[in-house]
Design a protein around this motif. Structure first.
Motif, PDB file in Angstrom:
ATOM      1  N   ALA A 115       7.494  12.257  -0.561  1.00 46.96           N
ATOM      2  CA  ALA A 115       8.939  12.003  -0.474  1.00 46.96           C
ATOM      3  C   ALA A 115       9.318  11.552   0.928  1.00 46.96           C
ATOM      4  CB  ALA A 115       9.711  13.268  -0.859  1.00 46.96           C
ATOM      5  N   TRP A 116       8.774  12.218   1.952  1.00 45.27           N
ATOM      6  CA  TRP A 116       9.068  11.835   3.337  1.00 45.27           C
ATOM      7  C   TRP A 116       8.571  10.425   3.617  1.00 45.27           C
ATOM      8  CZ3 TRP A 116       7.113  10.059   7.838  1.00 45.27           C
ATOM      9  CH2 TRP A 116       7.841  10.291   9.017  1.00 45.27           C
ATOM     10  N   TRP A 134      11.025   7.829   2.030  1.00 42.37           N
ATOM     11  CA  TRP A 134      12.327   7.675   2.666  1.00 42.37           C
ATOM     12  C   TRP A 134      12.231   7.217   4.110  1.00 42.37           C
ATOM     13  CZ3 TRP A 134      16.597   7.475  -0.090  1.00 42.37           C
ATOM     14  CH2 TRP A 134      16.612   8.071  -1.349  1.00 42.37           C
ATOM     15  N   HIS A 135      11.174   7.604   4.809  1.00 42.01           N
ATOM     16  CA  HIS A 135      11.101   7.316   6.247  1.00 42.01           C
ATOM     17  C   HIS A 135      10.124   6.194   6.605  1.00 42.01           C
ATOM     18  CE1 HIS A 135      13.577  10.791   7.439  1.00 42.01           C
ATOM     19  NE2 HIS A 135      12.993  11.418   6.441  1.00 42.01           N
ATOM     20  N   LEU A 161      10.793   2.765   2.880  1.00 43.12           N
ATOM     21  CA  LEU A 161      12.113   2.146   2.892  1.00 43.12           C
ATOM     22  C   LEU A 161      12.372   1.403   4.193  1.00 43.12           C
ATOM     23  CD1 LEU A 161      14.478   4.721   1.135  1.00 43.12           C
ATOM     24  CD2 LEU A 161      13.961   2.396   0.407  1.00 43.12           C
ATOM     25  N   ILE A 215      14.969   2.559  -6.145  1.00 41.75           N
ATOM     26  CA  ILE A 215      13.992   3.601  -5.811  1.00 41.75           C
ATOM     27  C   ILE A 215      13.520   4.307  -7.082  1.00 41.75           C
ATOM     28  CG2 ILE A 215      13.698   5.824  -4.652  1.00 41.75           C
ATOM     29  CD1 ILE A 215      15.630   4.812  -2.496  1.00 41.75           C
TER      30      ILE A 215
END
Length: 279
Positions: A182-183, A186-187, A190, A101
């Motif tokens: 960022a959200w 990660w959601h 990924l 990441i």
């Protein structure tokens, strides 16, 4: 009456579905079982008929007998390697994904660290194991670090490639709906890249315990590596095969657990297929 009929029909449907799944598994696994049985039979016959010395190569029956006879000492050695490999693998998964990441998000970090990460994987274990012996001694912690270092590279690489392969429209939709970058990472990204990340995890899992045993062979107090060293020094070939068989077995169990976790977290592999792909 109608409810009872529907209930029976539902049970029959579930049984048929289970039978279909079982038949599918058998269709995939039976050729493998047949191939292994034939290989063992040919191996046994070659050793017996050819009168091959057991110090050169042991017959499957001799390996099985040696494994049973020495299990009281083989299992404790296996537990040590199992601990080192499992903990090292978990750290490799964690740090591999985090490093992937980081290198995906930062071009500077990618340019600075990726060549070093690649170089670390090209070094033979025998060349750096003495350093870990100096730093950590013969303790288990040193073997865990070695396993982590050699296991995280494929996971990091597949994390980077998986994130880079995520179509841009996924991010566009999430950002349009008010999500932060960022959200979205990660959601959304990924989750889409998870299948490819699991590919790297499987590659890492395939040689985790072999790496741990090799590190033990180069310097440790106990473990399958020490077991192999003792068997080699005493020319007890069946015991060498016994330890090898155990490494293969625990690696197979780890691979099954990885596949199971993927199925639990992400669903069946065909669940991500585009329903409109064939239209």
């Amino acid at each position: 009456m109608a409810a009872n009929t529907n209930s029976k029909a539902g049970i029959v449907a579930k049984l048929l579905e289970a039978l279909s799944a079982f038949a599918h598994v058998c269709k995939r696994r039976i050729p493998t079982v047949i191939a292994v049985v034939l290989l063992l039979a040919v191996w046994e016959a070659w050793v017996r008929i050819g009168n091959v010395p057991s110090t050169m190569i042991a017959a499957p029956s001799e390996i099985a007998q040696a494994t049973v006879e020495t299990w009281s000492t083989l299992w404790p050695a296996t537990q040590v390697t199992l601990l080192e490999g499992t903990v090292g693998f978990l750290f490799a998964v964690l740090f591999g994904i985090l490093i992937g990441i980081l290198l995906y998000c930062s071009c500077i970090a990618n340019a600075a660290l990726f060549p070093l990460l690649s170089a670390a994987q090209t070094m033979p274990l025998i060349s750096i194991a003495p350093l870990f012996l100096i730093w950590f001694g013969f303790e288990i912690s040193g073997k865990i670090v070695i396993v982590t270092v050699f296991g995280l590279f494929p996971i990091a690489v597949q994390t980077i490639r998986g994130l880079e392969a995520v179509p841009q429209f996924y991010s566009d939709v999430a950002l349009t709906c008010g999500a932060t970058k960022a959200w979205t990472l990660w959601h959304v990204k990924l989750r889409v890249a998870a299948r490819q990340i699991y590919g790297g995890i499987r590659v890492s899992a395939a040689y985790i315990f072999a790496t741990a045993a090799t590190a033990e062979y180069l310097g440790a107090r106990k473990g399958l590596g020490i077991w192999l060293q003792a068997a080699y020094n005493s020319f007890r070939t069946p015991l060498i095969f016994s330890a090898t068989l155990v490494i293969i077995a625990i690696t197979g169990v780890l691979m099954c657990l990885v596949n199971l976790s993927e199925r639990v977290l992400l669903g069946p592999a065909d669940a991500d297929a585009d329903p409109d792909a064939d239209q």
